[in-house]
Enzyme design. Sequence first.
Site, PDB file in Angstrom:
ATOM      1  N   TYR A   1      13.380  57.865 -66.835  1.00  0.00           N
ATOM      2  CA  TYR A   1      14.713  57.276 -66.813  1.00  0.00           C
ATOM      3  C   TYR A   1      14.671  55.771 -66.662  1.00  0.00           C
ATOM      4  O   TYR A   1      13.807  55.217 -66.001  1.00  0.00           O
ATOM      5  CB  TYR A   1      15.606  57.919 -65.758  1.00  0.00           C
ATOM      6  CG  TYR A   1      15.090  58.023 -64.351  1.00  0.00           C
ATOM      7  CD1 TYR A   1      15.623  57.244 -63.342  1.00  0.00           C
ATOM      8  CD2 TYR A   1      14.098  58.936 -64.017  1.00  0.00           C
ATOM      9  CE1 TYR A   1      15.184  57.361 -62.033  1.00  0.00           C
ATOM     10  CE2 TYR A   1      13.641  59.062 -62.714  1.00  0.00           C
ATOM     11  CZ  TYR A   1      14.188  58.264 -61.725  1.00  0.00           C
ATOM     12  OH  TYR A   1      13.739  58.378 -60.436  1.00  0.00           O
TER      13      TYR A   1
ATOM     14  N   LYS B   1      21.901  55.330 -65.308  1.00  0.00           N
ATOM     15  CA  LYS B   1      20.603  55.893 -65.680  1.00  0.00           C
ATOM     16  C   LYS B   1      20.673  56.534 -67.061  1.00  0.00           C
ATOM     17  O   LYS B   1      21.561  57.332 -67.335  1.00  0.00           O
ATOM     18  CB  LYS B   1      20.168  56.954 -64.665  1.00  0.00           C
ATOM     19  CG  LYS B   1      19.955  56.413 -63.265  1.00  0.00           C
ATOM     20  CD  LYS B   1      19.621  57.522 -62.286  1.00  0.00           C
ATOM     21  CE  LYS B   1      19.467  56.966 -60.871  1.00  0.00           C
ATOM     22  NZ  LYS B   1      19.222  58.044 -59.900  1.00  0.00           N
TER      23      LYS B   1
ATOM     24  N   ASP C   1      16.385  65.413 -49.370  1.00  0.00           N
ATOM     25  CA  ASP C   1      17.413  66.104 -50.145  1.00  0.00           C
ATOM     26  C   ASP C   1      17.996  67.291 -49.383  1.00  0.00           C
ATOM     27  O   ASP C   1      19.156  67.650 -49.581  1.00  0.00           O
ATOM     28  CB  ASP C   1      16.862  66.556 -51.500  1.00  0.00           C
ATOM     29  CG  ASP C   1      16.583  65.372 -52.424  1.00  0.00           C
ATOM     30  OD1 ASP C   1      16.965  64.233 -52.082  1.00  0.00           O
ATOM     31  OD2 ASP C   1      15.973  65.588 -53.485  1.00  0.00           O
TER      32      ASP C   1
ATOM     33  N   HIS D   1      21.191  62.063 -56.060  1.00  0.00           N
ATOM     34  CA  HIS D   1      21.017  60.722 -55.507  1.00  0.00           C
ATOM     35  C   HIS D   1      21.980  59.714 -56.117  1.00  0.00           C
ATOM     36  O   HIS D   1      22.387  59.836 -57.266  1.00  0.00           O
ATOM     37  CB  HIS D   1      19.592  60.227 -55.768  1.00  0.00           C
ATOM     38  CG  HIS D   1      18.538  61.128 -55.208  1.00  0.00           C
ATOM     39  ND1 HIS D   1      17.344  61.364 -55.848  1.00  0.00           N
ATOM     40  CD2 HIS D   1      18.504  61.867 -54.078  1.00  0.00           C
ATOM     41  CE1 HIS D   1      16.614  62.197 -55.127  1.00  0.00           C
ATOM     42  NE2 HIS D   1      17.299  62.515 -54.052  1.00  0.00           N
TER      43      HIS D   1
END
Length: 181
Positions: A130, A70, A168, A61
């Site tokens: 995250y 991140k 996905d 992503h």
Amino acid sequence: MNIIETDIEGVLIIEPRVFGDERGFFMETWNEGAFKEAGLDLTFVQDNHSRSQKGVLRGLHFQNPGPQGKLVRVTNGAVFDVAVDLREGSPTFGKWAGVELTAENKRMFWVPEGFAHGFLTLADDTDFLYKCTAPYAPGSEHTLAWNDPGVGIDWPVANLDPIISEKDAKGLSLSDVPVFS
């Protein structure tokens, strides 16, 4: 903390100092001053937590516009975590870096803005945390195909048949995603 550079500029493996004794352990996972002193002047606006069973693949992503940096880690279980360089003109454009993150090794992975990110869980009940430098923006989210031969990620599981979301499964090839200029 110990910072390990990868083959891709800006993508880092971070090993925090861990203090352990018979009671357990203590570690700092985020300290603005310490990270700034290490050259990572970051501002985080959102924390996320996902739990997955073994064999789940999430990603790859990214948001464009509105890219997110991140800082990722695992608190239970294990993942193989991957960053793919989508910065047009970068000498490592289309290349990937990966690292195994586990509750035991306590490593963190810094994925800067301009990268697609994803992970494969290697254990049941894996908790993945995250911190993000930009808020989630569903209208800007894109998915790079986890199995794009143009990227060629060497996932650490033989005969990989991951559990993936419908979104996905529709990931685009490197030649079709909106890259960062």
